[in-house]
Scaffold this motif. Structure first.
Motif, PDB file in Angstrom:
ATOM      1  N   LEU A  87       0.824  -1.209   0.000  1.00 47.84           N
ATOM      2  CA  LEU A  87       0.000   0.000   0.000  1.00 47.84           C
ATOM      3  C   LEU A  87       0.859   1.260   0.000  1.00 47.84           C
ATOM      4  N   VAL A  88       1.992   1.212   0.686  1.00 44.18           N
ATOM      5  CA  VAL A  88       2.904   2.363   0.690  1.00 44.18           C
ATOM      6  C   VAL A  88       3.490   2.586  -0.692  1.00 44.18           C
ATOM      7  N   ARG A  89       3.804   1.493  -1.392  1.00 39.14           N
ATOM      8  CA  ARG A  89       4.317   1.632  -2.758  1.00 39.14           C
ATOM      9  C   ARG A  89       3.275   2.292  -3.648  1.00 39.14           C
ATOM     10  N   HIS A  90       2.009   1.972  -3.391  1.00 41.91           N
ATOM     11  CA  HIS A  90       0.936   2.552  -4.200  1.00 41.91           C
ATOM     12  C   HIS A  90       0.709   4.018  -3.869  1.00 41.91           C
ATOM     13  N   SER A  91       0.733   4.345  -2.582  1.00 43.11           N
ATOM     14  CA  SER A  91       0.457   5.725  -2.176  1.00 43.11           C
ATOM     15  C   SER A  91       1.214   6.052  -0.893  1.00 43.11           C
ATOM     16  N   ASP A  96       1.539   8.617   6.804  1.00 49.00           N
ATOM     17  CA  ASP A  96       1.001   9.402   7.920  1.00 49.00           C
ATOM     18  C   ASP A  96       0.304   8.499   8.934  1.00 49.00           C
ATOM     19  N   GLU A  97      -0.463   7.545   8.429  1.00 49.94           N
ATOM     20  CA  GLU A  97      -1.192   6.645   9.317  1.00 49.94           C
ATOM     21  C   GLU A  97      -0.255   5.643   9.977  1.00 49.94           C
ATOM     22  N   ILE A  98       0.771   5.214   9.242  1.00 46.24           N
ATOM     23  CA  ILE A  98       1.764   4.315   9.828  1.00 46.24           C
ATOM     24  C   ILE A  98       2.496   5.007  10.962  1.00 46.24           C
ATOM     25  N   PHE A  99       2.850   6.286  10.768  1.00 43.76           N
ATOM     26  CA  PHE A  99       3.554   7.025  11.808  1.00 43.76           C
ATOM     27  C   PHE A  99       2.674   7.215  13.047  1.00 43.76           C
ATOM     28  N   VAL A 101       0.452   5.120  14.193  1.00 43.01           N
ATOM     29  CA  VAL A 101       0.510   3.849  14.924  1.00 43.01           C
ATOM     30  C   VAL A 101       1.893   3.664  15.548  1.00 43.01           C
ATOM     31  N   ARG A 102       2.924   4.056  14.809  1.00 41.27           N
ATOM     32  CA  ARG A 102       4.305   3.953  15.307  1.00 41.27           C
ATOM     33  C   ARG A 102       4.472   4.708  16.614  1.00 41.27           C
ATOM     34  N   ARG A 103       3.889   5.916  16.703  1.00 47.14           N
ATOM     35  CA  ARG A 103       4.018   6.702  17.929  1.00 47.14           C
ATOM     36  C   ARG A 103       3.335   6.013  19.110  1.00 47.14           C
ATOM     37  N   SER A 104       2.086   5.606  18.911  1.00 47.20           N
ATOM     38  CA  SER A 104       1.327   5.034  20.030  1.00 47.20           C
ATOM     39  C   SER A 104       1.880   3.674  20.454  1.00 47.20           C
ATOM     40  N   VAL A 105       2.182   2.817  19.472  1.00 46.04           N
ATOM     41  CA  VAL A 105       2.700   1.486  19.799  1.00 46.04           C
ATOM     42  C   VAL A 105       4.119   1.592  20.357  1.00 46.04           C
ATOM     43  N   GLY A 106       4.929   2.480  19.779  1.00 43.87           N
ATOM     44  CA  GLY A 106       6.308   2.613  20.241  1.00 43.87           C
ATOM     45  C   GLY A 106       6.402   3.056  21.683  1.00 43.87           C
ATOM     46  N   ALA A 107       5.566   4.016  22.088  1.00 45.16           N
ATOM     47  CA  ALA A 107       5.578   4.471  23.482  1.00 45.16           C
ATOM     48  C   ALA A 107       5.128   3.357  24.420  1.00 45.16           C
ATOM     49  N   LEU A 108       4.112   2.610  24.013  1.00 43.60           N
ATOM     50  CA  LEU A 108       3.621   1.511  24.836  1.00 43.60           C
ATOM     51  C   LEU A 108       4.679   0.413  24.981  1.00 43.60           C
ATOM     52  N   ILE A 109       5.377   0.106  23.899  1.00 40.20           N
ATOM     53  CA  ILE A 109       6.439  -0.899  23.953  1.00 40.20           C
ATOM     54  C   ILE A 109       7.528  -0.475  24.929  1.00 40.20           C
ATOM     55  N   ALA A 110       7.922   0.800  24.878  1.00 40.99           N
ATOM     56  CA  ALA A 110       8.964   1.279  25.788  1.00 40.99           C
ATOM     57  C   ALA A 110       8.536   1.126  27.245  1.00 40.99           C
ATOM     58  N   GLU A 111       7.278   1.460  27.546  1.00 39.72           N
ATOM     59  CA  GLU A 111       6.769   1.318  28.914  1.00 39.72           C
ATOM     60  C   GLU A 111       6.800  -0.137  29.360  1.00 39.72           C
ATOM     61  N   ARG A 112       6.309  -1.024  28.490  1.00 38.62           N
ATOM     62  CA  ARG A 112       6.287  -2.446  28.833  1.00 38.62           C
ATOM     63  C   ARG A 112       7.707  -2.991  29.002  1.00 38.62           C
ATOM     64  N   ALA A 113       8.606  -2.553  28.139  1.00 40.46           N
ATOM     65  CA  ALA A 113       9.993  -3.025  28.223  1.00 40.46           C
ATOM     66  C   ALA A 113      10.630  -2.576  29.533  1.00 40.46           C
ATOM     67  N   ALA A 114      10.342  -1.342  29.961  1.00 33.43           N
ATOM     68  CA  ALA A 114      10.897  -0.848  31.221  1.00 33.43           C
ATOM     69  C   ALA A 114      10.420  -1.696  32.400  1.00 33.43           C
ATOM     70  N   ASN A 166       8.075  -5.542  13.600  1.00 32.53           N
ATOM     71  CA  ASN A 166       8.563  -6.011  12.296  1.00 32.53           C
ATOM     72  C   ASN A 166       7.680  -5.507  11.163  1.00 32.53           C
ATOM     73  N   THR A 167       6.368  -5.550  11.381  1.00 36.88           N
ATOM     74  CA  THR A 167       5.425  -5.117  10.344  1.00 36.88           C
ATOM     75  C   THR A 167       5.611  -3.643  10.013  1.00 36.88           C
ATOM     76  N   LEU A 168       5.770  -2.815  11.034  1.00 34.05           N
ATOM     77  CA  LEU A 168       5.938  -1.383  10.799  1.00 34.05           C
ATOM     78  C   LEU A 168       7.244  -1.090  10.067  1.00 34.05           C
ATOM     79  N   PHE A 169       8.300  -1.796  10.434  1.00 32.95           N
ATOM     80  CA  PHE A 169       9.561  -1.576   9.725  1.00 32.95           C
ATOM     81  C   PHE A 169       9.475  -2.076   8.281  1.00 32.95           C
ATOM     82  N   ASN A 170       8.792  -3.181   8.067  1.00 31.95           N
ATOM     83  CA  ASN A 170       8.627  -3.686   6.696  1.00 31.95           C
ATOM     84  C   ASN A 170       7.852  -2.696   5.834  1.00 31.95           C
TER      85      ASN A 170
END
Length: 228
Positions: A87-91, A96-99, A101-114, A166-170
């Motif tokens: 979908l990114v290749r197409h448009s 914007d939408e990936i970012f 999700v990246r912000r919300s999931v990334g912050a949650l991952i950091a909290e859980r990891a801590a 992995n999905t977000l980086f892909n």
């Protein structure tokens, strides 16, 4: 230097069909024209068409029923996150939408990891952060940075977070070269990421979440400037 891949006629047809589907020229739920007519329209053989169909079935855009025909799958309703790179290749608007999700999931991952990281995982995070500082070139720094985030996801103890990471980086892969901005300087990349690792290794959940959100917001801004 890497050799450029050579496109086959199947590659070209797959791309053309994919773009026609994603652009709505073949709407979701509709059946494609008969194979012979479609092959003639694209100027290819039916064998080539079948190979392209097989790839798009595997990608989740088509479904084929013997004796009935080939239908465009409603990927927006039935598809999974594995469709994001396509979908990114197409448009690039999808970024914007990936970012978001990246912000919300990334912050949650950091909290859980801590909260959950083992001593061994904390040591791994420190070592991977150090690798960012000594990496040479934007591409190498970007890859080193990615490994820190994979390790953060593993430190949550939740394998779903690992797969989401992995999905977000892909999803970045189609436009990765345009996203290298935050990683052109190893010192700057290290300085942005260091507070996240420090908070996680200190077991500071709230601090890790704040640091991750600050890191993700700053790098997102630079990446979007590169895409623009």
């Amino acid at each position: 230097m890497e050799a450029l891949p050579r496109e086959t006629i199947v590659d070209v047809l797959e791309t053309r069909l994919r773009e026609d589907i994603l652009a709505g020229r073949h709407p979701a739920g509709s059946y494609l024209p008969p194979e012979r007519r479609l092959a003639d329209g694209y100027g290819v053989t039916r064998t080539t068409l079948k190979h392209a169909f097989g790839r798009l079935v595997q990608a989740g855009l088509l479904e084929t029923r013997h004796g009935v025909g080939t239908r465009v799958r409603d990927y927006a309703r039935l598809g999974g996150a594995d469709l994001l790179p396509m979908l990114v290749r197409h448009s690039p608007d999808w970024m914007d939408e990936i970012f978001e999700v990246r912000r919300s999931v990334g912050a949650l991952i950091a909290e859980r990891a801590a909260a959950r990281a083992t001593e061994e995982q904390r040591a791994e995070l420190r070592a991977l952060l150090a690798a960012v500082l000594v990496a040479e070139g934007g591409d190498a720094v970007q890859l080193a940075d990615i490994e820190v985030h994979r390790a953060l996801a593993r430190a949550t103890g939740n394998r779903v977070y690992v797969l989401l990471t992995n999905t977000l980086f892909n999803a970045y892969l189609p436009v990765r070269a345009a996203l290298v901005g935050p990683f052109n300087s190893p010192d700057a990349a290290h300085a942005r990421l260091e507070p996240v690792v420090e908070a996680v290794t200190a077991g500071d959940r709230a601090g890790a979440g704040r640091a991750a959100e600050a890191y993700l917001t700053a790098t997102e801004r630079i990446m979007l400037e590169g895409l623009a």
